[in-house]
Design a protein around this motif. Structure first.
Motif, PDB file in Angstrom:
ATOM      1  N   ILE A   5       8.199   7.968  17.398  1.00  0.00           N
ATOM      2  CA  ILE A   5       8.024   9.369  16.915  1.00  0.00           C
ATOM      3  C   ILE A   5       6.876   8.998  15.812  1.00  0.00           C
ATOM      4  CG2 ILE A   5       9.055  10.919  15.365  1.00  0.00           C
ATOM      5  CD1 ILE A   5      11.797  10.818  16.738  1.00  0.00           C
ATOM      6  N   ASN A   6       6.721   8.119  15.188  1.00  0.00           N
ATOM      7  CA  ASN A   6       5.707   7.503  14.228  1.00  0.00           C
ATOM      8  C   ASN A   6       4.408   6.987  14.963  1.00  0.00           C
ATOM      9  OD1 ASN A   6       6.964   8.354  11.374  1.00  0.00           O
ATOM     10  ND2 ASN A   6       8.590   7.367  12.500  1.00  0.00           N
ATOM     11  N   GLY A   7       4.281   7.115  16.033  1.00  0.00           N
ATOM     12  CA  GLY A   7       3.203   6.624  16.720  1.00  0.00           C
ATOM     13  C   GLY A   7       3.095   5.244  17.266  1.00  0.00           C
ATOM     14  N   GLY A   8       4.244   4.526  16.995  1.00  0.00           N
ATOM     15  CA  GLY A   8       4.135   3.078  17.266  1.00  0.00           C
ATOM     16  C   GLY A   8       5.130   2.875  18.315  1.00  0.00           C
ATOM     17  N   ASN A   9       5.600   1.380  18.394  1.00  0.00           N
ATOM     18  CA  ASN A   9       6.465   1.011  19.479  1.00  0.00           C
ATOM     19  C   ASN A   9       7.258  -0.059  18.825  1.00  0.00           C
ATOM     20  OD1 ASN A   9       5.147  -1.676  19.354  1.00  0.00           O
ATOM     21  ND2 ASN A   9       3.564  -0.586  20.925  1.00  0.00           N
ATOM     22  N   THR A  10       8.224  -0.752  19.529  1.00  0.00           N
ATOM     23  CA  THR A  10       9.326  -1.576  18.801  1.00  0.00           C
ATOM     24  C   THR A  10       8.723  -2.900  17.980  1.00  0.00           C
ATOM     25  OG1 THR A  10      11.284  -0.842  20.119  1.00  0.00           O
ATOM     26  CG2 THR A  10      11.472  -2.913  19.176  1.00  0.00           C
ATOM     27  N   MET A  11       7.800  -3.216  18.830  1.00  0.00           N
ATOM     28  CA  MET A  11       7.029  -4.587  18.303  1.00  0.00           C
ATOM     29  C   MET A  11       6.614  -4.333  17.145  1.00  0.00           C
ATOM     30  SD  MET A  11       4.541  -7.312  20.202  1.00  0.00           S
ATOM     31  CE  MET A  11       4.101  -8.657  19.620  1.00  0.00           C
ATOM     32  N   ALA A  12       5.544  -3.181  16.985  1.00  0.00           N
ATOM     33  CA  ALA A  12       4.703  -2.639  15.987  1.00  0.00           C
ATOM     34  C   ALA A  12       5.718  -2.554  14.884  1.00  0.00           C
ATOM     35  CB  ALA A  12       3.858  -1.735  16.099  1.00  0.00           C
ATOM     36  N   GLY A  13       6.654  -1.939  15.112  1.00  0.00           N
ATOM     37  CA  GLY A  13       7.781  -1.398  14.143  1.00  0.00           C
ATOM     38  C   GLY A  13       8.411  -2.680  13.509  1.00  0.00           C
ATOM     39  N   ILE A  14       9.043  -3.648  14.209  1.00  0.00           N
ATOM     40  CA  ILE A  14       9.522  -4.759  13.470  1.00  0.00           C
ATOM     41  C   ILE A  14       8.325  -5.548  12.894  1.00  0.00           C
ATOM     42  CG2 ILE A  14      10.220  -7.236  14.219  1.00  0.00           C
ATOM     43  CD1 ILE A  14      12.346  -5.217  14.634  1.00  0.00           C
ATOM     44  N   PHE A  15       7.271  -5.612  13.294  1.00  0.00           N
ATOM     45  CA  PHE A  15       6.101  -6.346  12.355  1.00  0.00           C
ATOM     46  C   PHE A  15       5.982  -5.816  10.980  1.00  0.00           C
ATOM     47  CE2 PHE A  15       5.189  -9.093  16.019  1.00  0.00           C
ATOM     48  CZ  PHE A  15       4.627 -10.128  15.329  1.00  0.00           C
ATOM     49  N   ALA A  16       5.941  -4.382  11.111  1.00  0.00           N
ATOM     50  CA  ALA A  16       5.804  -3.419  10.027  1.00  0.00           C
ATOM     51  C   ALA A  16       6.805  -3.707   8.952  1.00  0.00           C
ATOM     52  CB  ALA A  16       5.839  -1.855  10.349  1.00  0.00           C
ATOM     53  N   CYS A  17       7.991  -3.785   9.476  1.00  0.00           N
ATOM     54  CA  CYS A  17       9.129  -4.193   8.482  1.00  0.00           C
ATOM     55  C   CYS A  17       9.052  -5.684   8.111  1.00  0.00           C
ATOM     56  CB  CYS A  17      10.686  -4.188   9.370  1.00  0.00           C
ATOM     57  SG  CYS A  17      11.027  -2.420   9.840  1.00  0.00           S
ATOM     58  N   LEU A  18       8.587  -6.413   8.799  1.00  0.00           N
ATOM     59  CA  LEU A  18       8.510  -7.879   8.294  1.00  0.00           C
ATOM     60  C   LEU A  18       7.363  -7.733   7.069  1.00  0.00           C
ATOM     61  CD1 LEU A  18       8.041  -9.791  11.544  1.00  0.00           C
ATOM     62  CD2 LEU A  18       9.899 -10.010   9.998  1.00  0.00           C
ATOM     63  N   ALA A  19       6.161  -7.046   7.382  1.00  0.00           N
ATOM     64  CA  ALA A  19       5.267  -6.414   6.264  1.00  0.00           C
ATOM     65  C   ALA A  19       5.881  -6.113   4.924  1.00  0.00           C
ATOM     66  CB  ALA A  19       4.091  -5.840   6.737  1.00  0.00           C
ATOM     67  N   MET A  20       6.833  -5.165   5.011  1.00  0.00           N
ATOM     68  CA  MET A  20       7.366  -4.170   4.016  1.00  0.00           C
ATOM     69  C   MET A  20       8.271  -5.264   3.135  1.00  0.00           C
ATOM     70  SD  MET A  20       8.184  -0.832   6.139  1.00  0.00           S
ATOM     71  CE  MET A  20       9.148  -0.180   4.656  1.00  0.00           C
ATOM     72  N   VAL A  21       8.982  -6.277   3.879  1.00  0.00           N
ATOM     73  CA  VAL A  21       9.833  -7.380   3.295  1.00  0.00           C
ATOM     74  C   VAL A  21       8.893  -8.188   2.272  1.00  0.00           C
ATOM     75  CG1 VAL A  21      11.378  -9.112   3.466  1.00  0.00           C
ATOM     76  CG2 VAL A  21      11.502  -7.224   5.051  1.00  0.00           C
ATOM     77  N   GLY A  22       7.872  -8.681   2.907  1.00  0.00           N
ATOM     78  CA  GLY A  22       6.758  -9.393   1.982  1.00  0.00           C
ATOM     79  C   GLY A  22       6.214  -8.629   0.805  1.00  0.00           C
ATOM     80  N   ARG A  23       6.088  -7.555   0.931  1.00  0.00           N
ATOM     81  CA  ARG A  23       5.586  -6.542  -0.086  1.00  0.00           C
ATOM     82  C   ARG A  23       6.879  -6.617  -1.243  1.00  0.00           C
ATOM     83  NH1 ARG A  23       3.842  -0.417   1.170  1.00  0.00           N
ATOM     84  NH2 ARG A  23       6.246  -0.269   0.971  1.00  0.00           N
ATOM     85  N   ALA A  24       7.752  -6.171  -0.559  1.00  0.00           N
ATOM     86  CA  ALA A  24       9.211  -6.063  -1.576  1.00  0.00           C
ATOM     87  C   ALA A  24       9.555  -7.210  -2.317  1.00  0.00           C
ATOM     88  CB  ALA A  24      10.293  -5.508  -0.904  1.00  0.00           C
ATOM     89  N   LEU A  25       9.660  -8.252  -1.857  1.00  0.00           N
ATOM     90  CA  LEU A  25       9.829  -9.473  -2.409  1.00  0.00           C
ATOM     91  C   LEU A  25       8.688 -10.337  -3.034  1.00  0.00           C
ATOM     92  CD1 LEU A  25      12.587 -10.818   0.321  1.00  0.00           C
ATOM     93  CD2 LEU A  25      12.909  -9.402  -1.713  1.00  0.00           C
ATOM     94  N   ALA A  26       7.754 -10.398  -2.367  1.00  0.00           N
ATOM     95  CA  ALA A  26       6.417 -11.135  -2.957  1.00  0.00           C
ATOM     96  C   ALA A  26       5.357 -10.518  -3.201  1.00  0.00           C
ATOM     97  CB  ALA A  26       6.567 -12.252  -2.092  1.00  0.00           C
ATOM     98  N   ASN A  27       5.349  -8.965  -3.527  1.00  0.00           N
ATOM     99  CA  ASN A  27       4.028  -8.414  -3.349  1.00  0.00           C
ATOM    100  C   ASN A  27       2.845  -8.805  -2.802  1.00  0.00           C
ATOM    101  OD1 ASN A  27       2.747  -6.359  -5.310  1.00  0.00           O
ATOM    102  ND2 ASN A  27       1.807  -7.721  -6.417  1.00  0.00           N
ATOM    103  N   LYS A  28       3.128  -9.019  -1.470  1.00  0.00           N
ATOM    104  CA  LYS A  28       2.292  -9.208  -0.520  1.00  0.00           C
ATOM    105  C   LYS A  28       1.655  -8.064  -0.046  1.00  0.00           C
ATOM    106  CE  LYS A  28       2.804 -13.821  -0.408  1.00  0.00           C
ATOM    107  NZ  LYS A  28       1.772 -14.843  -0.805  1.00  0.00           N
ATOM    108  N   GLN A  29       0.216  -7.868  -0.296  1.00  0.00           N
ATOM    109  CA  GLN A  29      -0.200  -6.417   0.368  1.00  0.00           C
ATOM    110  C   GLN A  29      -0.795  -6.463   1.512  1.00  0.00           C
ATOM    111  OE1 GLN A  29       0.120  -3.812  -1.842  1.00  0.00           O
ATOM    112  NE2 GLN A  29       1.351  -5.278  -2.908  1.00  0.00           N
ATOM    113  N   GLU A  30      -0.744  -7.620   2.177  1.00  0.00           N
ATOM    114  CA  GLU A  30      -1.158  -7.680   3.403  1.00  0.00           C
ATOM    115  C   GLU A  30      -0.043  -8.644   4.059  1.00  0.00           C
ATOM    116  OE1 GLU A  30      -5.361  -9.598   3.470  1.00  0.00           O
ATOM    117  OE2 GLU A  30      -6.046  -7.315   3.670  1.00  0.00           O
ATOM    118  N   PHE A  31       0.001  -8.509   5.437  1.00  0.00           N
ATOM    119  CA  PHE A  31       0.876  -9.684   6.460  1.00  0.00           C
ATOM    120  C   PHE A  31      -0.016 -10.358   7.032  1.00  0.00           C
ATOM    121  CE2 PHE A  31       3.776 -10.397   9.916  1.00  0.00           C
ATOM    122  CZ  PHE A  31       4.589 -11.012   9.441  1.00  0.00           C
ATOM    123  N   HIS A  32       0.498 -11.602   6.940  1.00  0.00           N
ATOM    124  CA  HIS A  32      -0.258 -12.940   7.793  1.00  0.00           C
ATOM    125  C   HIS A  32       0.525 -13.669   8.715  1.00  0.00           C
ATOM    126  CE1 HIS A  32      -4.009 -11.588   5.728  1.00  0.00           C
ATOM    127  NE2 HIS A  32      -3.585 -11.875   4.598  1.00  0.00           N
TER     128      HIS A  32
END
Length: 459
Positions: free
Chosen positions: A265-292
């Motif tokens: 619905i948001n223009g993605g897929n399961t794999m992209a959604g999981i990676f997005a969630c991983l990036a959001m966790v890094g931002r929430a816990l360690a203020n990571k503005q990029e996911f690597h």
């Protein structure tokens, strides 16, 4: 691929070894090892086991002659299982035998009433018998009991990737059933990984530093101070230490479908959604503005390799912005994953050679959807699980995220220190929460403490 802990019900253990009785049937083979295989050989000098394995259940009374015919037919189908490598210094030589040259010998190891003792004995056997510079670099074990048998195939990573192992339960079961019934098996024609490896070598010979894949790697290294990325939350430092591993259930089948719908619905897929969630966790816990991270991606682009047994995986950078909400981050992740699939066609070691950067991956995220693998709909009923040897690496933090017909699971391993344990557990707990928020699913049923399965480091 999801990597689980080895667990087998007690029973009679038999070790099965492949031999070539007539040594004169070995012939020199000019086809070269793949870049990934050559890199693997460079890394196994310390003698640490590097096997992958698959275990599955066969119902009914065990039929050793039928099992022998099934395994030998399987070996005849896949040339990678009939080829050996020798190495003297930097010189690598391949030798191969044709179909029909191998024999299978079974040796009863003993009856085991205790699962822990049985598993310990199996792991010792795998550790000792799967070196990439001995042939065969793979062995089988059966554990028989009234009414069922557990089959375990262990191979050094030199020979295989997780997808190839995932094909084994269906293929050997079909061959075993045909042997019992005395009929010809009905399986698709397969092609040789040896041909793939040689074609890859030829294709990569003219690669230059201006190739888009090399630029992709250069960008990731530059963004991480000349290294490959670390886990987003600090895990501290340590010397070589036994790693801790475990797995969690992110979504059951119904919740996985709900998450997939939310992603689409948001223009993605399961794999992209999981990676997005991983990036959001890094931002929430360690203020990571990029996911690597780096990620392994299948390279079976040609139909010939679809059912072939071998190592068909390339590594690629994944690097994208963690700014914005879920849909924005997922959009960035989707674009980067598309780019990563192209980069993975270039072997990691070849890229590092061109960049003159002898680096190693430290944080890896693997995503795979196994629902299209033949027989995968029967995995739960047949107890199929993928396994791996232990590790004492002091840096590697790896996540394997696997979508099956039963849902989405995440398996992890990391250095077995108190600091690393706290960091990874906290990261995964936040991931569970954010992933279910993203799909608008309730998270109360999915507390990490209730659904985590751990393999603590051996002492």
């Amino acid at each position: 691929m999801e990597i689980n802990r080895l667990a087998v019900q007690p029973g009679r253990m038999t070790a099965w070894r492949i031999v070539v009785p007539d040594r004169s049937r070995w012939r020199p083979d000019s086809r070269r090892a793949s870049h990934a295989q050559e890199e693997h050989l460079d890394c196994v000098g310390d003698g640490r086991p590097t096997w992958l394995a698959v275990a599955f259940e066969q119902s009914g009374a065990f039929d050793p002659p039928a099992f022998t015919r099934a395994v030998l037919n399987w070996i005849d189908r896949h040339e990678a299982l009939r080829s050996l490598i020798t190495q003297e210094g930097s010189a690598i030589q391949r030798f191969t035998v044709g179909p029909g040259a191998a024999a299978l010998n079974g040796t009863e190891v003993g009856d085991y009433a205790n699962t822990s003792e049985l598993v310990r004995r199996m792991e010792e056997f795998f550790d000792a018998e799967t070196s990439p510079l001995q042939w065969p670099a793979y062995v089988l074990v059966t554990v028989s009991r009234p009414g069922s048998t557990t089959v375990v195939l262990a191979c050094d990573h030199f020979l295989t990737d997780g997808y190839s192992l995932a094909l084994v339960p269906h293929e050997i079961s079909k061959l075993y059933a045909a042997a019992i019934e005395g009929v010809a098996p009905r399986l698709p024609v397969v092609h040789s990984h040896l041909d793939y490896a040689e074609s890859e070598r030829t294709l990569m010979a003219g690669l230059t530093v201006d190739h888009p894949a090399i630029i992709h790697w250069r960008e990731l290294i530059a963004a991480n101070a000349g290294q490959l990325p670390d886990f987003p939350v600090s895990i501290g430092s340590s010397k070589a230490v036994a790693q801790r591993s475990g797995r969690i259930l992110l979504f059951d089948a119904a919740a996985a479908r709900e998450f997939d719908r939310a992603c689409r619905i948001n223009g993605g897929n399961t794999m992209a959604g999981i990676f997005a969630c991983l990036a959001m966790v890094g931002r929430a816990l360690a203020n990571k503005q990029e996911f690597h991270t780096v990620t392994p991606i299948q390279t079976r682009h040609d139909w010939r390799w679809r059912n072939s047994f071998g190592w068909y995986v390339g590594m690629s950078p994944v690097s994208f912005s963690a700014a914005g909400g879920f849909s924005e981050i997922m959009g960035a992740a989707k674009l980067e994953i598309t780019r990563a699939k192209q980069t993975a066609r270039v072997p990691f070691s070849r890229a590092m050679d061109l960049l003159e950067a002898p680096l190693r991956d430290r944080f890896m995220v693997s995503y795979s959807d196994i629902r299209s693998i033949p027989g995968s709909h029967l995995w739960a009923s047949r107890g199929v699980r993928l396994l791996a040897s232990g590790s004492d690496d002091s840096h590697e933090t790896y996540l394997w995220i696997n979508r099956s017909h039963e849902g989405i699971r995440l398996t992890f391993r990391h250095p077995g220190t108190v600091t690393a344990r706290a960091a990874v557990d906290g990261y995964l707990a936040e991931l569970v929460t954010l992933a279910h928020q993203a799909s608008h699913a309730t998270s109360e049923r999915w507390q990490i403490g209730d659904h985590i399965i751990l393999a603590e480091p051996k002492t």
